[in-house]
Design a protein around this motif. Structure first.
Motif, PDB file in Angstrom:
ATOM      1  N   MET A 184       6.061   2.358   3.679  1.00  0.00           N
ATOM      2  CA  MET A 184       5.965   0.933   3.971  1.00  0.00           C
ATOM      3  C   MET A 184       5.178   0.206   2.882  1.00  0.00           C
ATOM      4  SD  MET A 184       6.585  -1.509   6.272  1.00  0.00           S
ATOM      5  CE  MET A 184       6.364  -3.108   5.523  1.00  0.00           C
ATOM      6  N   LEU A 185       4.087   0.805   2.434  1.00  0.00           N
ATOM      7  CA  LEU A 185       3.283   0.205   1.372  1.00  0.00           C
ATOM      8  C   LEU A 185       4.073   0.126   0.066  1.00  0.00           C
ATOM      9  CD1 LEU A 185       0.576  -0.901   0.365  1.00  0.00           C
ATOM     10  CD2 LEU A 185      -0.119   1.460  -0.108  1.00  0.00           C
ATOM     11  N   TYR A 186       4.841   1.166  -0.219  1.00  0.00           N
ATOM     12  CA  TYR A 186       5.678   1.163  -1.429  1.00  0.00           C
ATOM     13  C   TYR A 186       6.676   0.001  -1.384  1.00  0.00           C
ATOM     14  CZ  TYR A 186       9.545   2.515  -4.491  1.00  0.00           C
ATOM     15  OH  TYR A 186      10.550   2.512  -5.425  1.00  0.00           O
ATOM     16  N   CYS A 187       7.331  -0.173  -0.237  1.00  0.00           N
ATOM     17  CA  CYS A 187       8.285  -1.288  -0.087  1.00  0.00           C
ATOM     18  C   CYS A 187       7.587  -2.631  -0.234  1.00  0.00           C
ATOM     19  CB  CYS A 187       8.978  -1.196   1.274  1.00  0.00           C
ATOM     20  SG  CYS A 187      10.034   0.257   1.479  1.00  0.00           S
ATOM     21  N   GLU A 188       6.371  -2.714   0.273  1.00  0.00           N
ATOM     22  CA  GLU A 188       5.596  -3.950   0.168  1.00  0.00           C
ATOM     23  C   GLU A 188       5.252  -4.260  -1.289  1.00  0.00           C
ATOM     24  OE1 GLU A 188       3.142  -7.115   2.031  1.00  0.00           O
ATOM     25  OE2 GLU A 188       4.730  -5.822   2.781  1.00  0.00           O
ATOM     26  N   LEU A 189       4.845  -3.240  -2.024  1.00  0.00           N
ATOM     27  CA  LEU A 189       4.384  -3.450  -3.397  1.00  0.00           C
ATOM     28  C   LEU A 189       5.527  -3.793  -4.354  1.00  0.00           C
ATOM     29  CD1 LEU A 189       1.714  -0.607  -3.720  1.00  0.00           C
ATOM     30  CD2 LEU A 189       1.310  -3.052  -3.365  1.00  0.00           C
ATOM     31  N   ILE A 190       6.715  -3.225  -4.124  1.00  0.00           N
ATOM     32  CA  ILE A 190       7.822  -3.484  -5.056  1.00  0.00           C
ATOM     33  C   ILE A 190       8.581  -4.765  -4.720  1.00  0.00           C
ATOM     34  CG2 ILE A 190       8.106  -1.019  -5.534  1.00  0.00           C
ATOM     35  CD1 ILE A 190      10.642  -1.107  -3.785  1.00  0.00           C
ATOM     36  N   VAL A 197      -2.399 -11.110  -2.240  1.00  0.00           N
ATOM     37  CA  VAL A 197      -3.484 -10.824  -1.305  1.00  0.00           C
ATOM     38  C   VAL A 197      -2.974 -10.008  -0.118  1.00  0.00           C
ATOM     39  CG1 VAL A 197      -3.220 -12.970   0.021  1.00  0.00           C
ATOM     40  CG2 VAL A 197      -5.438 -11.834  -0.082  1.00  0.00           C
ATOM     41  N   VAL A 198      -1.730 -10.223   0.291  1.00  0.00           N
ATOM     42  CA  VAL A 198      -1.144  -9.421   1.369  1.00  0.00           C
ATOM     43  C   VAL A 198      -0.941  -7.981   0.903  1.00  0.00           C
ATOM     44  CG1 VAL A 198       0.887  -9.123   2.832  1.00  0.00           C
ATOM     45  CG2 VAL A 198      -0.048 -11.407   2.468  1.00  0.00           C
ATOM     46  N   LYS A 199      -0.473  -7.833  -0.329  1.00  0.00           N
ATOM     47  CA  LYS A 199      -0.303  -6.486  -0.885  1.00  0.00           C
ATOM     48  C   LYS A 199      -1.642  -5.768  -0.999  1.00  0.00           C
ATOM     49  CE  LYS A 199       3.890  -7.625  -3.491  1.00  0.00           C
ATOM     50  NZ  LYS A 199       4.592  -7.567  -4.778  1.00  0.00           N
ATOM     51  N   ALA A 200      -2.682  -6.491  -1.419  1.00  0.00           N
ATOM     52  CA  ALA A 200      -4.014  -5.896  -1.531  1.00  0.00           C
ATOM     53  C   ALA A 200      -4.519  -5.449  -0.158  1.00  0.00           C
ATOM     54  CB  ALA A 200      -4.983  -6.902  -2.149  1.00  0.00           C
ATOM     55  N   GLY A 201      -4.241  -6.246   0.871  1.00  0.00           N
ATOM     56  CA  GLY A 201      -4.622  -5.863   2.224  1.00  0.00           C
ATOM     57  C   GLY A 201      -3.914  -4.599   2.680  1.00  0.00           C
ATOM     58  N   GLY A 202      -2.632  -4.478   2.308  1.00  0.00           N
ATOM     59  CA  GLY A 202      -1.889  -3.267   2.647  1.00  0.00           C
ATOM     60  C   GLY A 202      -2.473  -2.043   1.973  1.00  0.00           C
ATOM     61  N   VAL A 203      -2.882  -2.178   0.718  1.00  0.00           N
ATOM     62  CA  VAL A 203      -3.508  -1.059   0.001  1.00  0.00           C
ATOM     63  C   VAL A 203      -4.818  -0.663   0.678  1.00  0.00           C
ATOM     64  CG1 VAL A 203      -4.597  -0.371  -2.175  1.00  0.00           C
ATOM     65  CG2 VAL A 203      -2.428  -1.621  -2.211  1.00  0.00           C
ATOM     66  N   ALA A 204      -5.625  -1.653   1.053  1.00  0.00           N
ATOM     67  CA  ALA A 204      -6.907  -1.379   1.703  1.00  0.00           C
ATOM     68  C   ALA A 204      -6.714  -0.636   3.023  1.00  0.00           C
ATOM     69  CB  ALA A 204      -7.666  -2.683   1.937  1.00  0.00           C
ATOM     70  N   MET A 205      -5.741  -1.074   3.819  1.00  0.00           N
ATOM     71  CA  MET A 205      -5.477  -0.408   5.095  1.00  0.00           C
ATOM     72  C   MET A 205      -4.989   1.016   4.888  1.00  0.00           C
ATOM     73  SD  MET A 205      -6.224  -2.208   7.782  1.00  0.00           S
ATOM     74  CE  MET A 205      -5.227  -1.495   9.096  1.00  0.00           C
ATOM     75  N   TYR A 206      -4.191   1.236   3.849  1.00  0.00           N
ATOM     76  CA  TYR A 206      -3.676   2.586   3.599  1.00  0.00           C
ATOM     77  C   TYR A 206      -4.793   3.510   3.127  1.00  0.00           C
ATOM     78  CZ  TYR A 206      -0.459   6.255   2.206  1.00  0.00           C
ATOM     79  OH  TYR A 206       0.211   7.458   2.085  1.00  0.00           O
TER      80      TYR A 206
END
Length: 246
Positions: A184-190, A197-206
């Motif tokens: 899910m994070l990979y799909c978010e980042l690409i 900021v949403v992508k950064a939040g996803g990284v932090a949660m992961y």
């Protein structure tokens, strides 16, 4: 002017959600007071986990859009509703944990990141599908944690049932939070749609999921080692009796 009215409406709805969760907890304490504050708080947590998992599963699999292919899309009314519902719960639970001092820094960090993520998604008006997907992945293991705690309180944790709950929890956490969460994070980042900021939040949660995973792996190793030693001791005892009988 319209944006200001929408924000005011969201704030009032979050406050209503918080009051609702407090009311549920207060009612449980009144009806089930002999069990104690933590027992009733965990009942609220169990109810929230089951409710949110069911609704977010419907959002992801039926209502849409599919979170892996449509991150960063505009929030739907149902996504907004479940995010408001969960934000009110997390505010309640955060306050309860801080007041009673029951949780450590990692869990408080998880609550803080979760609340900030939901506030951000509601404020932006987009990426609600990712927020719901994260809620689904993080809350699907929560009922098992509560069942484990209740079993310990009732003296029924040591045994096959407790082992089954632990095994299912570890398996689900690894599959949902680490493997599926990583994809899910990979799909978010690409994807070009979600803002940074949403992508950064996803990284932090992961990253936080991996911190939890490290603790879970240590727990699983200790429990497996203990079970193996017990099995060896029983095996030696049985063999000893067999030799004496001969």
């Amino acid at each position: 002017m319209q944006y200001s009215q929408e924000m005011t409406s969201l704030i009032l709805e979050v406050c209503a959600s918080l009051i609702g969760w407090i009311a549920v907890y207060t009612m449980l304490c009144y009806l089930n007071g002999h069990r104690g504050y933590e027992w009733n708080c965990r009942l609220v947590t169990l109810f929230h986990g089951i409710l949110v998992v069911c609704v977010t599963a419907y959002i992801g699999y039926v209502d849409g859009p599919w979170p892996f292919t449509h991150p960063g899309t505009e929030n739907t009314p149902l996504q907004i509703t479940v995010l408001i519902l969960s934000l009110g719960y997390f505010i309640f639970d955060m306050g309860w944990c801080v007041y009673f001092g029951t949780e450590g820094a990692v869990m408080l960090a998880h609550h803080t990141l979760s609340m900030l993520g939901m506030v951000l998604v509601l404020w932006l008006g987009e990426s609600g599908i990712e927020g719901c997907a994260v809620l689904f992945g993080s809350e699907i293991t929560n009922p098992l944690l509560q069942v484990r705690w209740f079993l310990r309180q009732l003296g029924r944790y040591e045994g096959l049932l407790g082992d089954a709950v632990d095994m299912l929890f570890v398996t689900l956490f690894l599959a949902m939070r680490i493997l599926l969460g990583g994809y899910m994070l990979y799909c978010e980042l690409i994807s070009p749609r979600p803002i940074p900021v949403v992508k950064a939040g996803g990284v932090a949660m992961y990253i936080l999921s991996w911190v939890f995973m490290a603790d879970i792996a240590r727990f699983a190793y200790r429990k497996a080692s203990t079970r193996y030693r017990c099995w060896l001791e029983r095996h030696k005892l049985v063999n000893g009796h067999d030799r004496k009988a001969d």
